[in-house]
Design an enzyme around this catalytic site. Structure first.
Site, PDB file in Angstrom:
ATOM      1  N   HIS A   1     -10.618  -1.418   0.487  1.00 47.87           N
ATOM      2  CA  HIS A   1      -9.434  -1.843  -0.270  1.00 47.87           C
ATOM      3  C   HIS A   1      -8.346  -0.762  -0.228  1.00 47.87           C
ATOM      4  O   HIS A   1      -7.194  -1.020   0.120  1.00 47.87           O
ATOM      5  CB  HIS A   1      -9.837  -2.145  -1.721  1.00 47.87           C
ATOM      6  CG  HIS A   1      -8.699  -2.577  -2.588  1.00 47.87           C
ATOM      7  ND1 HIS A   1      -8.452  -3.904  -2.888  1.00 47.87           N
ATOM      8  CD2 HIS A   1      -7.732  -1.874  -3.221  1.00 47.87           C
ATOM      9  CE1 HIS A   1      -7.380  -3.987  -3.667  1.00 47.87           C
ATOM     10  NE2 HIS A   1      -6.930  -2.757  -3.884  1.00 47.87           N
ATOM     11  N   GLU A   2      -8.734   0.458  -0.599  1.00 48.91           N
ATOM     12  CA  GLU A   2      -7.739   1.535  -0.668  1.00 48.91           C
ATOM     13  C   GLU A   2      -7.214   1.897   0.721  1.00 48.91           C
ATOM     14  O   GLU A   2      -6.050   2.250   0.881  1.00 48.91           O
ATOM     15  CB  GLU A   2      -8.316   2.764  -1.380  1.00 48.91           C
ATOM     16  CG  GLU A   2      -8.744   2.525  -2.833  1.00 48.91           C
ATOM     17  CD  GLU A   2      -7.671   1.895  -3.713  1.00 48.91           C
ATOM     18  OE1 GLU A   2      -6.468   2.036  -3.413  1.00 48.91           O
ATOM     19  OE2 GLU A   2      -8.040   1.242  -4.718  1.00 48.91           O
TER      20      GLU A   2
ATOM     21  N   HIS B   1      -4.318  -0.316   1.604  1.00 43.31           N
ATOM     22  CA  HIS B   1      -3.044   0.208   1.078  1.00 43.31           C
ATOM     23  C   HIS B   1      -2.525   1.342   1.963  1.00 43.31           C
ATOM     24  O   HIS B   1      -1.346   1.398   2.306  1.00 43.31           O
ATOM     25  CB  HIS B   1      -3.244   0.779  -0.329  1.00 43.31           C
ATOM     26  CG  HIS B   1      -3.316  -0.246  -1.413  1.00 43.31           C
ATOM     27  ND1 HIS B   1      -2.348  -1.219  -1.592  1.00 43.31           N
ATOM     28  CD2 HIS B   1      -4.218  -0.421  -2.418  1.00 43.31           C
ATOM     29  CE1 HIS B   1      -2.667  -1.954  -2.651  1.00 43.31           C
ATOM     30  NE2 HIS B   1      -3.797  -1.500  -3.158  1.00 43.31           N
TER      31      HIS B   1
ATOM     32  N   HIS C   1      -1.097   0.296   5.272  1.00 44.52           N
ATOM     33  CA  HIS C   1       0.200  -0.365   5.058  1.00 44.52           C
ATOM     34  C   HIS C   1       1.300   0.695   5.013  1.00 44.52           C
ATOM     35  O   HIS C   1       2.421   0.483   5.491  1.00 44.52           O
ATOM     36  CB  HIS C   1       0.154  -1.153   3.745  1.00 44.52           C
ATOM     37  CG  HIS C   1       1.277  -2.131   3.579  1.00 44.52           C
ATOM     38  ND1 HIS C   1       1.561  -2.739   2.384  1.00 44.52           N
ATOM     39  CD2 HIS C   1       2.186  -2.620   4.457  1.00 44.52           C
ATOM     40  CE1 HIS C   1       2.594  -3.553   2.531  1.00 44.52           C
ATOM     41  NE2 HIS C   1       2.985  -3.493   3.783  1.00 44.52           N
TER      42      HIS C   1
END
Length: 655
Positions: free
Chosen positions: A444-445, A448, A451
């Site tokens: 998940h992290e 980020h 991105h």
């Protein structure tokens, strides 16, 4: 090429920050004195000034989160008012606002779309910060902003202190007999010639007892300590809500939720409420069935008054019974470095990026630093700090430090980011062995981080995660998360840390089948948090009792099970009172629709490692940062609008 992480002069930060800001004030005056202002001579240097501040203060604020001490807190509290005063002063400078509007009007036909987006966002944000208001209203807004920053920090600090203040000692082995060996080793200590066990509210320790603790009274003790932390935050919430309400009314909005949507993809309050309500109502019947299963299991132990502190314990038992799934069984297969190495291999296959270990300094010897390269060229750097520490605040997060952009000299600046987790600690005898849920968090992290780090945008204010609408910022993180449940992906790193044996198909199938275990209960829980947050900001709730009543009302409609009356969840709701999610917590579910739909494209292609699709996703979504609205980027990638049904299908709520 990269700025090294260096806080040797930490205690001097306030003076150094004041020097930097005064220098920036002079630069802005020089920009404003330019007679013929253009995008090139005004907007680009103005963005660089903004970047210079983030580059300086990010490590100072970061260290307070990951290595909290009296010194870091003192420095944070010294820097905060200095920064807040400057930011308010700039954001309310009408001359900058008018200059940007003039450039937007004069150069409309010659600017590219990304430059237009920078101007559109900036002009909007200047309006939202009240630069068009009378001076006395501007002054009041400045006071409110500073006070809100102070209150958010205090909220966070109260939680950290309350988390660190609690210890629960178990002296009887019967109370801890079901707790996994690795957790038990971390909890055990010798006193008076006897082995005892200490549990705290640090997440790995709390989860160990609430999930595996045999003694029901002890489970309630630690649960109650956790959900009654920082009662003083109740008054802080009252003040935060009153100030936010005053702020948005000065700016001409009816309420804070309306103000929040000015920078989101969702456009109307009703749109958000009806989206959440639809999700909640669709998931609630199944959530009640899931809860009933737990109650039936607990009945076998004579528990007729099933409660919140029983849920994790019996969920684990049910999961084990239904799927023969035990988080602990998998931990030796998820040794931290092995997971990272396999994860990096997967990301190279998907997005054509390599992670190269770097020996650059960081803030702790457990931090791992990597440079990212694309086609043989280094393009970014990432710091990964995964293990729990007493002085680290709870949870997991990604923080961006530098952005990718082209400066006024024509040089490309490289981006950097931090990933922080609170995963099980390594010791002298045992490496850090992750739960599968930790692996999911890491994916998940990293979503980020990529991105931010894979941006190709040359304007800093819309590069990486800058300028991305808050309700779509979770899209890339949740998208990558789905791959952590894929069999072929897991086989790249699920290797026993002692034997090197790869996790077998049968065991991986259990992880995949267990993914949607209690997914409906999870959905209504997220709906509860999101609706409480959004409605809390739709009108002014003045007292702790009114706030509790609202939460109870939301729970009456959407909760499968109401928690005990002493549960003060709101006092620990950092996302909205100490983070950026106020009237925006719904973003997690909003963005999940995009991420589930994008992931289905890989499933439907018949190849989870579809490199062509992976590169398309990298180029259409990740590389564009905040330079184009996410709904347009998603359409470019998928060639259609997203569908809510993909999310309900992926969560097993509909077939």
């Amino acid at each position: 090429m990269f700025t090294e992480f260096n806080l040797e002069n930490l205690e001097e930060s306030k003076n150094l920050l004041e020097e930097l800001l005064n220098d920036n004030r002079k630069k802005i005056e020089e920009l404003l004195s330019i007679e013929n202002k253009t995008y090139a001579n005004f907007v680009l240097p103005f963005q660089e000034i903004g970047e210079s501040i983030g580059e300086f203060v990010t490590p100072i604020f970061h260290i307070d989160s990951v290595k909290n001490s009296e010194i870091t807190t003192k420095v944070y509290e010294e820097c905060l008012p200095v920064l807040s005063k400057y930011e308010t002063e700039i954001s309310q400078n009408e001359n900058i606002y008018l200059a940007l509007k003039d450039i937007q009007s004069n150069e409309k036909s010659t600017l590219n779309n990304i430059q237009k987006k920078v101007l559109k966002n900036e002009i909007r944000d200047f309006k939202l910060s009240g630069c068009h208001l009378e001076n006395n209203d501007k002054k009041r807004l400045e006071e409110i902003s500073l006070r809100l920053s102070e209150l958010s920090h205090k909220f966070s600090l109260n939680l950290l202190n309350a988390t660190n203040a609690f210890e629960m000692i178990c002296e009887d082995f019967e109370d801890v007999k079901e707790i996994p060996k690795s957790d038990l080793e971390l909890a055990s200590f010798e006193e008076d010639g006897k082995t005892k066990y200490k549990f705290t509210l640090q997440m790995p320790s709390y989860l160990a007892y609430i999930t595996y603790g045999t003694n029901r009274a002890k489970r309630e003790e630690i649960y109650k300590a956790y959900c009654t932390r920082a009662p003083e935050n109740g008054k802080i919430i009252e003040e935060i809500l009153a100030l936010k309400d005053e702020k948005v009314k000065l700016l001409g909005f009816d309420n804070y939720s309306q103000y929040s949507l000015a920078t989101k993809m969702a456009s109307k309050e009703e749109e958000v409420v009806s989206f959440l309500s639809e999700l909640g109502h669709k998931a609630l019947p199944k959530a009640k069935e899931e809860l009933e299963e737990l109650k039936q299991l607990a009945l076998k132990d004579g528990i007729e008054d099933f409660n919140s502190y029983d849920a994790s314990y019996y969920s684990e038992k049910l999961k084990k019974a239904q799927y023969d799934f035990d988080e602990e069984y998998f931990r030796p297969y998820f040794e931290q470095q092995s997971v990272l190495n396999g994860f990096f291999d997967f990301l190279e296959q998907m997005f054509n990026i390599k992670f190269i270990k770097s020996d650059t300094p960081s803030w702790d010897d457990k931090v791992k630093v990597y440079d990212l390269s694309e086609d043989g060229k280094v393009i970014a750097r990432i710091y990964i700090d995964l293990e729990a520490r007493k002085e680290k605040r709870g949870g997991a997060w990604m923080n961006n430090w530098h952005s990718h952009y082209k400066n006024s000299d024509g040089d490309i600046k490289f981006p950097t980011a931090f990933i922080v987790g609170n995963f099980p600690q390594s010791s002298e005898t045992t490496p850090s062995l992750l739960r599968h849920s930790d692996v999911v968090t890491l994916f998940h992290e990293m979503g980020h981080a990529l991105h931010h780090l894979l941006s190709k945008v040359e304007e800093p204010f819309v590069s990486g995660i800058s300028g991305v609408a808050w309700d779509t910022v979770e899209f890339p993180s949740q998208f990558l998360e789905y791959f952590s449940y894929d069999k072929e992906v897991l086989k790249m790193f699920a290797k026993h840390y002692e034997t090197g044996e790869v996790l077998d198909d049968e065991a991986i199938d259990k992880i995949i089948k267990a993914k949607n275990f209690q997914s409906s209960m999870g959905t209504v829980r997220q709906v509860e948090f999101a609706l409480f947050d959004f409605k809390l900001h739709q009108k002014l709730y003045k007292t702790e009792n009114e706030i509790q009543d609202l939460l109870d009302t939301v729970r009456d409609e959407f909760s499968a099970m109401k928690p005990p009356s002493y549960n003060k969840f709101q006092n620990g709701f950092s996302h909205i009172f100490a983070g950026g999610y106020a009237a925006g917590y719904y973003s997690y579910k909003w963005a999940e629709v995009l991420s589930a739909d994008a992931f289905y494209m890989f499933i439907d292609s018949g190849n989870i490692f579809n490199k062509e699709l992976g590169i398309k996703y990298r180029d259409c979504i990740l590389s564009k940062g905040g330079s184009v609205d996410m709904d347009k980027l998603f359409f470019d990638f998928a060639q259609r609008e997203p569908s809510v049904d993909s999310l309900l299908k992926i969560d097993g709520i509909i077939s």
